[in-house]
Design a protein around this motif. Structure first.
Motif, short mmCIF file in Angstrom:
data_model
loop_
_atom_site.label_atom_id
_atom_site.label_comp_id
_atom_site.label_asym_id
_atom_site.label_seq_id
_atom_site.Cartn_x
_atom_site.Cartn_y
_atom_site.Cartn_z
N GLU A 269 0.83 -1.20 0.00
CA GLU A 269 0.00 0.00 0.00
C GLU A 269 0.87 1.26 0.00
OE1 GLU A 269 -3.75 1.88 2.54
OE2 GLU A 269 -2.76 0.06 3.21
N VAL A 270 1.91 1.26 0.83
CA VAL A 270 2.83 2.40 0.89
C VAL A 270 3.52 2.58 -0.47
CG1 VAL A 270 4.97 3.26 1.91
CG2 VAL A 270 3.21 2.24 3.36
N GLU A 271 3.95 1.46 -1.06
CA GLU A 271 4.62 1.52 -2.35
C GLU A 271 3.70 2.10 -3.42
OE1 GLU A 271 6.46 -1.60 -5.66
OE2 GLU A 271 6.11 -2.26 -3.60
N THR A 272 2.43 1.66 -3.42
CA THR A 272 1.47 2.15 -4.41
C THR A 272 1.25 3.65 -4.26
OG1 THR A 272 0.35 0.01 -4.49
CG2 THR A 272 -0.89 1.93 -5.26
N ILE A 273 1.11 4.10 -3.00
CA ILE A 273 0.89 5.53 -2.76
C ILE A 273 2.10 6.34 -3.21
CG2 ILE A 273 0.61 7.28 -0.94
CD1 ILE A 273 -1.01 5.12 0.61
N ALA A 274 3.31 5.84 -2.90
CA ALA A 274 4.53 6.55 -3.28
C ALA A 274 4.68 6.62 -4.80
CB ALA A 274 5.75 5.88 -2.66
N VAL A 275 4.44 5.50 -5.48
CA VAL A 275 4.56 5.47 -6.94
C VAL A 275 3.53 6.38 -7.59
CG1 VAL A 275 4.27 4.00 -8.98
CG2 VAL A 275 5.60 3.17 -7.04
N THR A 276 2.31 6.39 -7.03
CA THR A 276 1.26 7.27 -7.57
C THR A 276 1.67 8.74 -7.43
OG1 THR A 276 -0.47 5.66 -7.03
CG2 THR A 276 -1.17 7.93 -7.38
N LEU A 278 4.73 9.94 -7.26
CA LEU A 278 5.80 10.21 -8.22
C LEU A 278 5.25 10.37 -9.63
CD1 LEU A 278 8.67 7.84 -7.01
CD2 LEU A 278 8.73 10.35 -7.10
N ARG A 279 4.28 9.50 -9.98
CA ARG A 279 3.70 9.58 -11.32
C ARG A 279 2.99 10.92 -11.53
NH1 ARG A 279 0.89 5.14 -11.18
NH2 ARG A 279 2.55 3.86 -12.04
N GLU A 280 2.32 11.39 -10.48
CA GLU A 280 1.64 12.69 -10.59
C GLU A 280 2.66 13.81 -10.78
OE1 GLU A 280 -0.63 12.88 -7.03
OE2 GLU A 280 -2.28 11.66 -7.82
N ARG A 281 3.79 13.71 -10.10
CA ARG A 281 4.83 14.74 -10.25
C ARG A 281 5.44 14.70 -11.65
NH1 ARG A 281 8.69 14.87 -5.06
NH2 ARG A 281 9.49 16.67 -6.22
N ILE A 282 5.58 13.47 -12.19
CA ILE A 282 6.09 13.34 -13.56
C ILE A 282 5.10 13.93 -14.55
CG2 ILE A 282 6.61 11.65 -15.38
CD1 ILE A 282 7.84 9.89 -13.18
N VAL A 313 14.50 11.35 -11.96
CA VAL A 313 14.13 10.84 -10.63
C VAL A 313 14.89 11.58 -9.54
CG1 VAL A 313 14.24 8.83 -9.09
CG2 VAL A 313 13.44 8.56 -11.46
N ALA A 314 16.19 11.82 -9.78
CA ALA A 314 16.99 12.56 -8.80
C ALA A 314 16.43 13.96 -8.58
CB ALA A 314 18.44 12.64 -9.27
N GLY A 315 15.96 14.57 -9.68
CA GLY A 315 15.38 15.90 -9.56
C GLY A 315 14.07 15.89 -8.81
N LEU A 316 13.28 14.82 -8.99
CA LEU A 316 11.97 14.73 -8.35
C LEU A 316 12.09 14.42 -6.85
CD1 LEU A 316 9.94 12.69 -11.00
CD2 LEU A 316 9.58 15.08 -10.39
N THR A 317 13.08 13.58 -6.53
CA THR A 317 13.22 13.14 -5.13
C THR A 317 14.25 13.92 -4.34
OG1 THR A 317 14.86 11.46 -5.80
CG2 THR A 317 12.54 10.78 -5.76
N GLY A 318 14.98 14.80 -5.05
CA GLY A 318 16.02 15.56 -4.35
C GLY A 318 17.26 14.76 -4.07
#
Length: 319
Positions: A269-276, A278-282, A313-318
Motif C-alpha cells: 500500500e505504501v509503495e502504491t501511494i509513493a509510486v502514484t 511520483l507519477r503525478e509529479r512526472i 528521478v533525482a530531480g523529483l526526489t532531491g
C-alpha cells in the motif's frame, strides 16, 4: 466541500451506514482530505478478519458471499462486504451492483455492503480497495468479505489484500484448466467447488486435489488448502466453509503468518501511494523545460534514456 473528519469517524464507529459510505466515497474520490481520514482511522483498524473471494465469472461468488454473511451474522459478528464490479464505460461507476443481489441483508444494521468499480484497474480489485477495507475495519466490522470482479486470469491480486483467500470453482466450466493457467493454485488458502449438485462436481474436486498435490512440497506444519463442496444457493456446505476459514485463521495466528501477511499488505500500500505520487509529479513535468532539455540531449546522442530517467528521478526526489 470539506467534512468534519473526526465526527464522521466517530459516527462510523457507532455503526452509522451513511458515515461509512461517506468515508469510502472520500477514499474512492481521492479527496484532498484523504490523508486526514487515513490518519484518523489508523489507530482504530487492525481487528477485522479480511476474507477474499475470487473465481471465474459464473461460479457463484455473490451467492456464496451472501451465504457467508448469513452464517457470520448468526454467529453475532458484524460483517462488511466490498463487492468489486466492472466499471461502466460511461460513468466509471460499478456496473453490476452486488448490493442488489445481496438484498436479503439490506435492512440488517450489522451488515454493510458496498459495490466498488475497478475503474480500469487490473487484478480484480479497485485501486482504492485497501483504504476501503481500512474504513470497514475501523468502523467495527469483525469480518470483511472482499468479492473480486471475476476477470479470470488476472484476478490474483486479492491474495495480497486478504488474510485468507477463497477460490471458487464450479463443475462444467473448465475451471481446472483455468486455475492452472491463472496461477490460482498459488493464491488459494481454501478451495470451494460450488454448484456441487451439478454433474461433474466430484470430478472437479478430484482434479483440483490432484493439481494441488503437484504443487510445491509442504512440510508437516504447513497449511494444506482444503477443498469444500457447496451449493451456496441452498446454503449447503457454507458451515464447512466457515469452519475452514476459522481453522485457517487459527493457523495464521499460531505461526505468526497473519502479522507477516498484514505487514506485506501495508508495504504494498505504501509503495502504491509513493509510486502514484511520483507519477503525478512526472505528469506535472509534461512541457517542463527540464524534461524537454533531457529529451533533446537524448535525440542529440548526448544521453541515453536510462541516464535521463535517473536525472529526472533525482530531480523529483532531491537525490
Amino acid at each position: 466541500m470539506t467534512v468534519d473528519v473526526p465526527q464522521l469517524v466517530a459516527q462510523a464507529r457507532e455503526g452509522r451506514p451513511r458515515a461509512v459510505a461517506r468515508l469510502i466515497s472520500l477514499v474512492e474520490g481521492a479527496s484532498p482530505q484523504l490523508r486526514e481520514v487515513m490518519a484518523a482511522l489508523a489507530p482504530l483498524a487492525g481487528g477485522a478478519y479480511v476474507v477474499g473471494l475470487t473465481g471465474s465469472p459464473g461460479v457463484g461468488k455473490s451467492t456464496s458471499t451472501s451465504a457467508l454473511v448469513s452464517a457470520y451474522r448468526k454467529a453475532g459478528k458484524r460483517v462488511g462486504v466490498l463487492a468489486v464490479d466492472p466499471s461502466s464505460p460511461f460513468s466509471g461507476g460499478a456496473l453490476l451492483g452486488d448490493r442488489v443481489r445481496m438484498s436479503d441483508h439490506a435492512s440488517d444494521p450489522g451488515v454493510y455492503i458496498r459495490s466498488m468499480a475497478t475503474r480500469g484497474h487490473l487484478g480484480g480489485l479497485a485501486w482504492s480497495a485497501p483504504q476501503a477495507i481500512r474504513v470497514l475495519d475501523a468502523a467495527g466490522c469483525d469480518v470483511i468479505l472482499v468479492e473480486t470482479v471475476g476477470v479470470g486470469q488476472s484476478e490474483v491480486e486479492i491474495a495480497s489484500q486478504a488474510d485468507t483467500s477463497v477460490v471458487l470453482l464450479a463443475p462444467g466450466m473448465g475451471d481446472g484448466i483455468q486455475a492452472a493457467k491463472a496461477g490460482i493454485l498459488e493464491i488459494g488458502d481454501i478451495y470451494v467447488v460450488n454448484k456441487a449438485d451439478r454433474d461433474g462436481a466430484d470430478a472437479t474436486a478430484r482434479e483440483l486435489n490432484h493439481m494441488l498435490g503437484l504443487g510445491e512440497a509442504r512440510g508437516p506444519a504447513d497449511w494444506r488448502p482444503p477443498i469444500v463442496k457447496t451449493v451456496a444457493a441452498r446454503n449447503e456446505g457454507i458451515d464447512e466453509v466457515v469452519d475452514a476459514l476459522e481453522k485457517h485463521r487459527a493457523w495464521l495466528e499460531k505461526h505468526g503468518v497473519l502479522t507477516e501477511r498484514r505487514a506485506r499488505r501495508a508495504a504494498r500500500e505504501v509503495e502504491t501511494i509513493a509510486v502514484t505520487a511520483l507519477r503525478e509529479r512526472i505528469d506535472d513535468l509534461r512541457g517542463d523545460r527540464r524534461l524537454g532539455a533531457l529529451a533533446r540531449r537524448i535525440v542529440a546522442g548526448e544521453l541515453d534514456p536510462y541516464a535521463a530517467a535517473d536525472e529526472l528521478v533525482a530531480g523529483l526526489t532531491g537525490g
